[in-house]
Design an enzyme around this catalytic site. Structure first.
Site, short mmCIF file in Angstrom:
data_model
loop_
_atom_site.label_atom_id
_atom_site.label_comp_id
_atom_site.label_asym_id
_atom_site.label_seq_id
_atom_site.Cartn_x
_atom_site.Cartn_y
_atom_site.Cartn_z
N GLY A 193 0.83 -1.20 0.00
CA GLY A 193 0.00 0.00 0.00
C GLY A 193 0.86 1.24 0.00
O GLY A 193 2.09 1.17 -0.04
N CYS A 194 0.23 2.41 0.10
CA CYS A 194 0.99 3.66 0.04
C CYS A 194 1.84 3.88 1.28
O CYS A 194 2.80 4.64 1.26
CB CYS A 194 0.03 4.83 -0.16
SG CYS A 194 -1.16 5.06 1.18
N THR A 195 1.49 3.20 2.38
CA THR A 195 2.28 3.37 3.61
C THR A 195 3.14 2.16 3.92
O THR A 195 3.77 2.10 4.97
CB THR A 195 1.35 3.63 4.82
OG1 THR A 195 0.49 2.49 4.99
CG2 THR A 195 0.53 4.88 4.61
#
Length: 396
Positions: free
Chosen positions: A363-365
């Site tokens: 994911g983006c994190t």
């Protein structure tokens, strides 16, 4: 008139000396901070100028140079080479003649690493980088957990009573976060900060580095070393470190010397700041703070937590279980974050074993485990029980 002026100056000096004595606790003598002057890529003169700058801008400590004879009003302990220089430094520290020393290219034992101090470009905040040289542990996550404690110790010795802590988003960050939260729950206070990004959390992004979101930024030592170099020389092209306070003091359990590290590329301003940093740590009694903090951490089951970080135990358990096959495939639109990249595939297999279809993703994190929406809570319970995520979880 001249006589009256002279008397006033003498009286003023007496009051300054009294104030210094009250602050340092040493009546009749200021603390002494050492600086070794051999080994710089910019020459002996660069280090001496840094020491003289520190002496001009600070009056509450004296500086002792350890190196060749040079033209300076500062005290010099003469030596002929780097090996002799470091032996003399250790001798002066162990005798108590100097309370701290700044040096270059010094080898610490395993278990000791340095906590640097930088000025962040976004907001101009001071931030401790834990850690920047040395090796806290041969095990990556164990080292990062120890680095967090070393950073807290250093910040407290510098007068920050309850420093905020963040963990840089690297391999091992989620495991480090989980271990530190367990330590916190057991009674060793860790004051987690929140990322400035909208999704928050104690795992920090690059934006937080630039802004100085936390007092103590935790990373592995090699990453910390690179960050230190970038922060200190991004305005100069890398050959001259012009900003910050250097790579900081070596911290470790039962380590008794206050020795701070400079790079061979450190310039005059960094040398001056490093000496002031050393004086602050000496006054804050870094060694005593370290002993106190380690005692608290041990009482909060630090040893048990570190022992549980070993991947060998999980690998052995998986080998005993044999091959785990995936349940029938499902549409996976739900996701769980907070799992370390090194544990991602093991977490997926743990869910398969429990009969929950899962896939790994990014994911983006950071890393995520993807599962069907209606099985999110059940999957979270399985992963928490297996130790892959903190109990409170991170459902995206």
């Amino acid at each position: 008139m001249t006589e009256n002026k002279s008397v006033k100056q003498m009286i003023g000096k007496v009051f300054i000396d009294i104030a210094d004595a009250i602050e340092t606790g040493q009546f009749g003598a200021k603390i002494k901070v050492g600086l070794t002057t051999l080994g710089s890529e910019h020459g002996v003169d660069n280090l001496v100028k840094g020491a003289e700058l520190a002496a001009k801008t600070s009056t509450d400590f004296d500086i002792v140079l350890i190196g060749p004879k040079v033209d300076t009003p500062l005290e010099i302990v003469e030596v002929n080479n780097e090996e002799e220089m470091h032996k003399k430094m250790e001798e002066l520290l162990d005798s108590g003649y100097i309370k701290a020393c700044v040096t270059m290219h010094y080898n610490f034992p395993i278990g000791v690493s340095t906590v640097g101090k930088v000025i962040t470009p976004g907001m101009g905040r001071e931030m401790f980088l834990a850690t920047t040289t040395g090796t806290s542990s041969a095990h990556r996550v164990e080292a990062m957990v120890k680095n967090a404690i070393y950073g807290i110790i250093t910040a407290k010795a510098m007068g920050i009573e309850n420093p905020t802590v963040g963990i840089l988003n690297l391999d091992g960050a989620r495991q480090t976060e989980k271990a530190l939260k367990e330590l916190n729950a057991n009674g060793y206070p860790v004051n987690f900060s929140e990322s400035m990004r909208s999704d928050g959390g104690a795992v920090m992004r690059g934006n937080d580095l630039l802004a100085g979101t936390v007092d103590v930024m935790v990373s592995d030592t090699l990453t910390g070393n690179i960050m230190m170099k970038v922060f200190s020389s991004y305005t100069t092209g890398g050959s001259y470190e012009a900003l910050g306070y250097g790579y900081g003091p070596g911290v470790g359990e039962d380590y008794k010397r206050v020795i701070l590290i400079l790079s061979r590329a450190s310039g005059v301003p960094v040398v001056a700041n490093a000496i002031k940093y050393a004086a602050g740590l000496a006054k804050g009694d870094l060694v005593e703070v370290a002993a106190r903090e380690f005692k608290k951490a041990r009482e909060a089951k630090l040893d048990e937590i570190l022992k549980g970080l070993s991947k060998d135990t999980k690998k052995a358990a998986q080998e005993d279980e044999g091959e785990i096959t995936a349940p029938p495939k499902e549409v996976v639109t739900g996701s769980i974050s907070g799992i370390d990249i090194m544990d991602l595939e093991d977490a997926v297999k743990a869910l398969w074993k429990a009969g929950i279809y899962a896939e790994s993703g990014m994911g983006c994190t950071g890393p995520i485990v993807m599962i069907a929406e209606d099985k999110l809570q059940e999957a979270m319970r399985v992963l928490a029980k297996a130790g892959f995520v903190a109990q409170e979880g991170g459902i995206c």
